[in-house]
Design an enzyme around this catalytic site. Structure first.
Site, PDB file in Angstrom:
ATOM      1  N   ASN A 149      -7.708   6.382   3.269  1.00  0.00           N
ATOM      2  CA  ASN A 149      -7.674   6.593   4.724  1.00  0.00           C
ATOM      3  C   ASN A 149      -8.784   7.528   5.168  1.00  0.00           C
ATOM      4  O   ASN A 149      -9.219   7.494   6.322  1.00  0.00           O
ATOM      5  CB  ASN A 149      -6.342   7.217   5.143  1.00  0.00           C
ATOM      6  CG  ASN A 149      -5.197   6.231   5.063  1.00  0.00           C
ATOM      7  OD1 ASN A 149      -5.411   5.062   4.832  1.00  0.00           O
ATOM      8  ND2 ASN A 149      -3.991   6.717   5.258  1.00  0.00           N
TER       9      ASN A 149
ATOM     10  N   HIS B 116      -0.444   9.475   8.581  1.00  0.00           N
ATOM     11  CA  HIS B 116      -1.619   8.596   8.647  1.00  0.00           C
ATOM     12  C   HIS B 116      -2.903   9.420   8.740  1.00  0.00           C
ATOM     13  O   HIS B 116      -3.715   9.217   9.620  1.00  0.00           O
ATOM     14  CB  HIS B 116      -1.499   7.652   9.857  1.00  0.00           C
ATOM     15  CG  HIS B 116      -0.363   6.680   9.740  1.00  0.00           C
ATOM     16  ND1 HIS B 116       0.098   5.931  10.794  1.00  0.00           N
ATOM     17  CD2 HIS B 116       0.397   6.335   8.673  1.00  0.00           C
ATOM     18  CE1 HIS B 116       1.107   5.162  10.379  1.00  0.00           C
ATOM     19  NE2 HIS B 116       1.308   5.394   9.100  1.00  0.00           N
TER      20      HIS B 116
ATOM     21  N   THR C 258      -3.165   1.682   6.311  1.00  0.00           N
ATOM     22  CA  THR C 258      -3.419   1.349   4.899  1.00  0.00           C
ATOM     23  C   THR C 258      -4.218   0.058   4.744  1.00  0.00           C
ATOM     24  O   THR C 258      -5.142  -0.014   3.929  1.00  0.00           O
ATOM     25  CB  THR C 258      -2.086   1.257   4.130  1.00  0.00           C
ATOM     26  OG1 THR C 258      -1.347   2.444   4.374  1.00  0.00           O
ATOM     27  CG2 THR C 258      -2.332   1.115   2.644  1.00  0.00           C
TER      28      THR C 258
HETATM   29  C1  LIG Z   1       7.350   7.252   3.771  1.00  0.00           C
HETATM   30  C2  LIG Z   1       5.988   6.708   4.084  1.00  0.00           C
HETATM   31  C3  LIG Z   1       5.884   5.509   4.769  1.00  0.00           C
HETATM   32  C4  LIG Z   1       4.622   4.995   5.082  1.00  0.00           C
HETATM   33  N1  LIG Z   1       4.563   3.793   5.721  1.00  0.00           N
HETATM   34  C5  LIG Z   1       3.352   3.260   5.970  1.00  0.00           C
HETATM   35  C6  LIG Z   1       3.238   1.964   6.557  1.00  0.00           C
HETATM   36  O1  LIG Z   1       4.229   1.292   6.859  1.00  0.00           O
HETATM   37  N2  LIG Z   1       2.003   1.475   6.803  1.00  0.00           N
HETATM   38  C7  LIG Z   1       0.874   2.187   6.491  1.00  0.00           C
HETATM   39  O2  LIG Z   1      -0.237   1.691   6.739  1.00  0.00           O
HETATM   40  N3  LIG Z   1       0.957   3.397   5.931  1.00  0.00           N
HETATM   41  C8  LIG Z   1       2.160   3.945   5.649  1.00  0.00           C
HETATM   42  N4  LIG Z   1       2.241   5.165   5.064  1.00  0.00           N
HETATM   43  C9  LIG Z   1       1.003   5.858   4.790  1.00  0.00           C
HETATM   44  C10 LIG Z   1       0.389   5.350   3.492  1.00  0.00           C
HETATM   45  O3  LIG Z   1       1.135   5.848   2.405  1.00  0.00           O
HETATM   46  C11 LIG Z   1      -1.043   5.826   3.455  1.00  0.00           C
HETATM   47  O4  LIG Z   1      -1.721   5.257   4.578  1.00  0.00           O
HETATM   48  C12 LIG Z   1      -1.767   5.376   2.193  1.00  0.00           C
HETATM   49  O5  LIG Z   1      -1.031   5.633   1.028  1.00  0.00           O
HETATM   50  C13 LIG Z   1      -3.070   6.148   2.134  1.00  0.00           C
HETATM   51  O6  LIG Z   1      -3.801   5.729   1.003  1.00  0.00           O
HETATM   52  P1  LIG Z   1      -4.867   6.690   0.368  1.00  0.00           P
HETATM   53  O7  LIG Z   1      -5.467   5.931  -0.772  1.00  0.00           O
HETATM   54  O8  LIG Z   1      -5.758   7.241   1.410  1.00  0.00           O
HETATM   55  O9  LIG Z   1      -4.043   7.958  -0.166  1.00  0.00           O
HETATM   56  P2  LIG Z   1      -2.880   8.025  -1.247  1.00  0.00           P
HETATM   57  O10 LIG Z   1      -2.086   6.742  -1.287  1.00  0.00           O
HETATM   58  O11 LIG Z   1      -2.147   9.294  -0.965  1.00  0.00           O
HETATM   59  O12 LIG Z   1      -3.656   8.111  -2.624  1.00  0.00           O
HETATM   60  C14 LIG Z   1      -4.234   9.317  -3.047  1.00  0.00           C
HETATM   61  C15 LIG Z   1      -4.088   9.334  -4.568  1.00  0.00           C
HETATM   62  O13 LIG Z   1      -4.865  10.420  -5.075  1.00  0.00           O
HETATM   63  C16 LIG Z   1      -4.109  11.051  -6.098  1.00  0.00           C
HETATM   64  N5  LIG Z   1      -4.596  12.441  -6.214  1.00  0.00           N
HETATM   65  C17 LIG Z   1      -4.441  13.450  -5.341  1.00  0.00           C
HETATM   66  N6  LIG Z   1      -5.057  14.570  -5.819  1.00  0.00           N
HETATM   67  C18 LIG Z   1      -5.610  14.232  -6.976  1.00  0.00           C
HETATM   68  C19 LIG Z   1      -6.372  14.956  -7.938  1.00  0.00           C
HETATM   69  N7  LIG Z   1      -6.702  16.236  -7.780  1.00  0.00           N
HETATM   70  N8  LIG Z   1      -6.770  14.303  -9.052  1.00  0.00           N
HETATM   71  C20 LIG Z   1      -6.466  12.985  -9.229  1.00  0.00           C
HETATM   72  N9  LIG Z   1      -5.736  12.260  -8.358  1.00  0.00           N
HETATM   73  C21 LIG Z   1      -5.314  12.881  -7.248  1.00  0.00           C
HETATM   74  C22 LIG Z   1      -2.666  10.969  -5.611  1.00  0.00           C
HETATM   75  O14 LIG Z   1      -1.772  11.113  -6.686  1.00  0.00           O
HETATM   76  C23 LIG Z   1      -2.641   9.566  -5.007  1.00  0.00           C
HETATM   77  O15 LIG Z   1      -2.312   8.582  -5.948  1.00  0.00           O
HETATM   78  C24 LIG Z   1       3.461   5.701   4.720  1.00  0.00           C
HETATM   79  C25 LIG Z   1       3.571   6.912   4.022  1.00  0.00           C
HETATM   80  C26 LIG Z   1       4.825   7.401   3.702  1.00  0.00           C
HETATM   81  C27 LIG Z   1       4.911   8.715   2.931  1.00  0.00           C
END
Ligand SMILES: Cc1cc2nc3c(=O)[nH]c(=O)nc-3n(C[C@H](O)[C@H](O)[C@H](O)COP(=O)(O)OP(=O)(O)OC[C@H]3O[C@@H](n4cnc5c(N)ncnc54)[C@H](O)[C@@H]3O)c2cc1C
Length: 229
Positions: free
Chosen positions: A194, A160, A206
């Site tokens: 996040n 997280h 999330t």
């Molecule tokens: C097993 C697991 C279970 C989870 N369970 C929960 C849950 O129950 N509840 C909850 O709230 N959260 C949960 N999480 C956490 C959740 O996945 C994150 O909170 C959420 O995905 C964060 O969203 P984000 O948009 O910040 O980042 P991300 O979802 O990581 O999105 C970042 C994106 O940027 C892309 N990216 C990275 N670098 C580059 C680059 N250089 N160029 C272009 N694109 C790029 C990546 O491919 C990705 O698609 C869990 C995570 C995991 C791994």
């Protein structure tokens, strides 16, 4: 140099986490075994234990009947009878918890390698000790604990990660974007995820990120309306 860059990559936040497991006692085995393998028991689910000032953690009590790993020595047990307990602790936020990109080192993707600077404060350690005691109490309240002591997961294990482009209402060097996700001083650059969450949260992040992203998206939509584009 813009003040927003002072905060870029800083205030890295993750929720320290303790886990424990207990067996619910007095449950009867299902009358039929006809359900396909992997089907959840009727009692399966996640119950949340809310954050309070007295208990500064977010708790989950999770039934684990589809766990791919054995949960107790005498597995298989009555489906739904082993529960996992997890407490996510709110962390004290500090600018020195940060990401640093190397100028002269690349990661496996050919991008500048990241070094993580991250640590717990005395207050964080106190909260963790509190959580360790509470999770044992929770385990005893729901059933028979499977272990003597809870497990403290390594830093970063909650997945997280938050705060490295955090939002704030004033460009005062402690935030990167405004409350609508617009990066201070760089018109048209918006950030979401996040990473924009500015506060010390304890719940799964999330949904909060999505809500903040929707707010930013509405601002973008409004700007198109206003410009007639
Ligand atoms: C097993 C697991 C279970 C989870 N369970 C929960 C849950 O129950 N509840 C909850 O709230 N959260 C949960 N999480 C956490 C959740 O996945 C994150 O909170 C959420 O995905 C964060 O969203 P984000 O948009 O910040 O980042 P991300 O979802 O990581 O999105 C970042 C994106 O940027 C892309 N990216 C990275 N670098 C580059 C680059 N250089 N160029 C272009 N694109 C790029 C990546 O491919 C990705 O698609 C869990 C995570 C995991 C791994």
């Amino acid at each position: 140099m813009r003040r927003a860059y002072d905060a870029l990559g800083r205030y890295l936040n993750d929720q320290t986490q303790v886990v424990f497991a207990a067996r619910l006692t007095g449950l009867k085995a299902p009358v039929t075994t006809a359900k396909p393998e992997g089907t959840l028991s009727q009692t399966s689910g996640v119950s949340w234990v809310p954050y309070t000032n007295y208990l500064p953690f977010h708790g989950q009590v999770m039934q684990l009947d589809t766990s791919p790993v054995p949960l107790a020595d005498d597995d298989p047990v009555v489906p739904g009878s082993i529960v996992g307990l997890g407490l996510f602790c709110a962390k004290e936020l500090r600018p020195e918890d940060r990401l640093e990109f190397a100028d002269d080192e690349l990661d496996a993707y050919g991008m500048p390698a990241i070094r993580v600077h991250y640590g717990l404060t005395d207050a964080d350690r106190q909260t963790l000790e509190h959580a360790k005691g509470e999770i044992v109490r929770l385990g005893q309240a729901v059933g028979q604990p499977l272990d003597d002591a809870p497990i403290l997961l390594p830093l970063g294990a909650s997945l997280h990660y938050q705060g490295t482009t955090r939002m704030g209402s004033v460009d005062d060097g402690t935030c990167v974007c405004d409350p609508d996700s617009q990066v201070w001083g760089v018109s048209g650059l918006v950030v979401a995820g996040n990473n924009v969450i500015p506060t010390s949260t304890a719940a799964n992040p999330t949904l909060t990120s999505v809500a903040l992203a929707v707010r930013g998206a509405r601002r973008i939509a409004r700007s198109f309306d206003e410009s007639g584009a």
